[in-house]
Write a protein that holds these residues in place. Structure first.
Motif, PDB file in Angstrom:
ATOM      1  N   TYR A 132      51.551  13.757  15.630  1.00 17.91           N
ATOM      2  CA  TYR A 132      50.153  14.120  15.372  1.00 17.91           C
ATOM      3  C   TYR A 132      49.219  13.151  16.104  1.00 17.91           C
ATOM      4  O   TYR A 132      48.246  13.565  16.744  1.00 17.91           O
ATOM      5  CB  TYR A 132      49.875  14.105  13.861  1.00 17.91           C
ATOM      6  N   GLU A 181      48.731  13.862  19.667  1.00 14.12           N
ATOM      7  CA  GLU A 181      48.028  15.146  19.865  1.00 14.12           C
ATOM      8  C   GLU A 181      48.951  16.304  20.220  1.00 14.12           C
ATOM      9  O   GLU A 181      48.590  17.198  20.977  1.00 14.12           O
ATOM     10  CB  GLU A 181      46.919  14.966  20.917  1.00 14.12           C
ATOM     11  N   HIS A 228      50.114  18.249  17.789  1.00 10.48           N
ATOM     12  CA  HIS A 228      49.918  19.258  16.730  1.00 10.48           C
ATOM     13  C   HIS A 228      48.476  19.267  16.251  1.00 10.48           C
ATOM     14  O   HIS A 228      48.223  19.156  15.053  1.00 10.48           O
ATOM     15  CB  HIS A 228      50.824  18.959  15.531  1.00 10.48           C
ATOM     16  N   ASP A 229      47.541  19.407  17.170  1.00 10.34           N
ATOM     17  CA  ASP A 229      46.131  19.383  16.756  1.00 10.34           C
ATOM     18  C   ASP A 229      45.795  20.479  15.748  1.00 10.34           C
ATOM     19  O   ASP A 229      44.900  20.325  14.925  1.00 10.34           O
ATOM     20  CB  ASP A 229      45.216  19.505  17.983  1.00 10.34           C
ATOM     21  N   GLU A 230      46.561  21.568  15.809  1.00 15.08           N
ATOM     22  CA  GLU A 230      46.305  22.697  14.903  1.00 15.08           C
ATOM     23  C   GLU A 230      46.577  22.332  13.438  1.00 15.08           C
ATOM     24  O   GLU A 230      46.058  22.979  12.527  1.00 15.08           O
ATOM     25  CB  GLU A 230      47.127  23.934  15.325  1.00 15.08           C
ATOM     26  N   TRP A 231      47.347  21.274  13.186  1.00 16.75           N
ATOM     27  CA  TRP A 231      47.689  20.919  11.795  1.00 16.75           C
ATOM     28  C   TRP A 231      46.453  20.708  10.933  1.00 16.75           C
ATOM     29  O   TRP A 231      46.461  20.972   9.738  1.00 16.75           O
ATOM     30  CB  TRP A 231      48.564  19.648  11.757  1.00 16.75           C
ATOM     31  N   LYS A 232      45.387  20.189  11.557  1.00 12.10           N
ATOM     32  CA  LYS A 232      44.203  19.886  10.727  1.00 12.10           C
ATOM     33  C   LYS A 232      43.517  21.142  10.203  1.00 12.10           C
ATOM     34  O   LYS A 232      42.694  21.075   9.300  1.00 12.10           O
ATOM     35  CB  LYS A 232      43.236  18.949  11.444  1.00 12.10           C
ATOM     36  N   GLU A 233      43.896  22.294  10.747  1.00 10.59           N
ATOM     37  CA  GLU A 233      43.301  23.557  10.294  1.00 10.59           C
ATOM     38  C   GLU A 233      44.091  24.188   9.143  1.00 10.59           C
ATOM     39  O   GLU A 233      43.726  25.248   8.660  1.00 10.59           O
ATOM     40  CB  GLU A 233      43.256  24.590  11.441  1.00 10.59           C
ATOM     41  N   TYR A 234      45.214  23.600   8.766  1.00 11.77           N
ATOM     42  CA  TYR A 234      46.103  24.248   7.775  1.00 11.77           C
ATOM     43  C   TYR A 234      46.269  23.401   6.515  1.00 11.77           C
ATOM     44  O   TYR A 234      46.643  22.224   6.590  1.00 11.77           O
ATOM     45  CB  TYR A 234      47.483  24.489   8.398  1.00 11.77           C
ATOM     46  N   SER A 286      54.156  33.575  12.472  1.00 11.49           N
ATOM     47  CA  SER A 286      53.431  32.304  12.479  1.00 11.49           C
ATOM     48  C   SER A 286      54.304  31.152  12.012  1.00 11.49           C
ATOM     49  O   SER A 286      55.024  31.249  11.019  1.00 11.49           O
ATOM     50  CB  SER A 286      52.152  32.396  11.640  1.00 11.49           C
TER      51      SER A 286
END
Ligand code: MN
Length: 282
Positions: A70, A73, A75-81, A264
Motif C-alpha cells: 500500500y 502505491e 493498491h491505491d484503490e484500497w482506500k475506496e473500500y 470484482s
C-alpha cells in the motif's frame, strides 16, 4: 537455551503485554516473532515499539506485506473500500519509524546458534507468506515442507492454531496467535523452544488477559469508528476463538456474486453494508 516463539499479534498490545509478563517467569534467552505484528487490533505503533525493544528475531507477515504494498502505491484503490479499511487506517496511523522498521524486516529467517540445530522462521510456508499449513488438512504436505528446508526446525504462523509435530526428526511448530487466537478459551498463545539433550522441544502456553480492556481500546483509538464492520468481526473472532472475519468475507463475496459483481476482486461498499446488516442480525 530457551527461545520464546510468538506470532500473529495483530496490534493487540493487551494480549502481548500479558504474554510478555508470563514469559518473565521463564528463563528465556531470546524471542522469535513470526509476522503479522499489526492490523486488526488498535495498538499497532505500541506493538511495534514493544517488539523493537526486545532481543528478537523478527520477520514480516502478510499484514506487513500489505502495508508495504500500500505504501508503494500498488493498491491505491484500497482506500475506496470498507473491506480494506483496517489496513488503510493502520497505514495512516503508523509512525515513520515503525514503517521504516517493517520495511526492513525479512520475509524469512534462518537461525544458526552455536552447537544447536538450525531453525527456519516463516510466516505462512517456506514457499509463500500466505500459504496455510494446517496439521490435519495438510498432513501429507508437511513432510514436503520439511524436506524443502535445510534446517531442523520450521516455525510458521498465519493460521492462528497452535500445534507442533515431529516428522523424520524435524520439528514443525506453530505457536498459535498472541492477538487473535483460534482456540476454545480465547487465551493469548505462545510457545517455547528448549534446547536440551541435543534437540529442540516445543511447549505451548496460554495466557488469560482482559478482553474488555482491549475492546475499549478499539473505541478510544478511533479504529472502531473507521472500520466498524471489520472491528465487530475481529472482536467476535477473539471472543469465539474462530475466524469469523474469514467466514464473513466468504459470505460477502457470495452476496457480491449473487448481485452481479462476480469479477470484482474487492467487495463494493453497497454489498459490504448489506452483508453487515444480514450478518449481525443472525
Ligand atoms: Mn497472517
Amino acid at each position: 537455551m530457551q527461545l520464546a516463539v510468538l506470532a500473529d499479534i495483530h496490534g493487540n498490545l493487551t494480549a502481548l503485554n500479558a504474554v510478555l509478563n508470563d514469559i518473565k517467569g521463564l528463563n528465556v534467552d531470546k524471542f522469535i516473532i513470526a509476522g503479522d505484528h499489526i492490523i486488526d487490533c488498535p495498538q499497532n505503533n505500541e506493538v511495534l515499539e514493544k517488539i523493537r525493544s526486545l532481543d528478537a528475531y523478527v520477520i514480516q507477515g502478510n499484514r506487513e506485506k500489505y502495508i508495504m504494498e500500500y505504501h508503494n502505491e500498488l493498491h491505491d484503490e484500497w482506500k475506496e473500500y470498507k473491506q480494506m479499511s483496517a489496513i488503510v487506517w493502520t497505514y495512516n496511523n503508523l509512525c515513520a519509524d515503525n514503517l521504516k522498521y517493517i520495511s526492513k524486516l525479512p520475509e524469512q529467517l534462518s537461525i544458526s546458534l552455536p552447537k544447536m540445530d538450525s531453525i527456519r522462521v516463516v510466516h505462512g510456508s517456506p514457499f509463500d507468506i500466505s500459504e496455510k499449513i494446517l496439521p490435519h488438512e495438510h498432513a501429507e504436505k508437511i513432510e514436503g515442507f520439511l524436506n524443502a528446508i535445510e534446517e531442523s526446525v520450521l516455525i510458521c504462523g498465519h493460521t492462528h492454531e497452535a500445534w507442533n509435530k515431529v516428522v523424520n526428526n524435524k520439528l514443525i511448530l506453530n505457536p498459535g496467535s498472541v492477538g487473535v487466537p483460534f482456540n476454545e478459551n480465547g487465551f493469548a498463545e505462545y510457545a517455547v523452544l528448549t534446547w536440551k539433550e541435543e534437540h529442540w522441544t516445543a511447549t505451548h502456553h496460554q495466557v488469560e488477559y482482559n478482553i474488555n480492556q482491549l475492546k475499549q481500546l478499539f473505541f478510544l483509538s478511533g479504529l472502531y469508528e473507521n472500520c466498524e464492520t471489520w472491528c465487530k468481526l475481529t472482536l467476535q473472532s477473539i471472543k469465539e476463538g474462530k475466524d469469523i472475519n474469514m467466514e464473513f468475507l466468504k459470505y460477502a463475496y457470495d452476496l457480491a456474486k449473487k448481485n452481479g459483481y462476480s469479477n470484482s476482486k474487492l467487495i463494493p461498499d453497497c454489498i459490504w453494508e448489506k452483508a453487515d446488516e444480514h450478518w449481525f442480525k443472525k
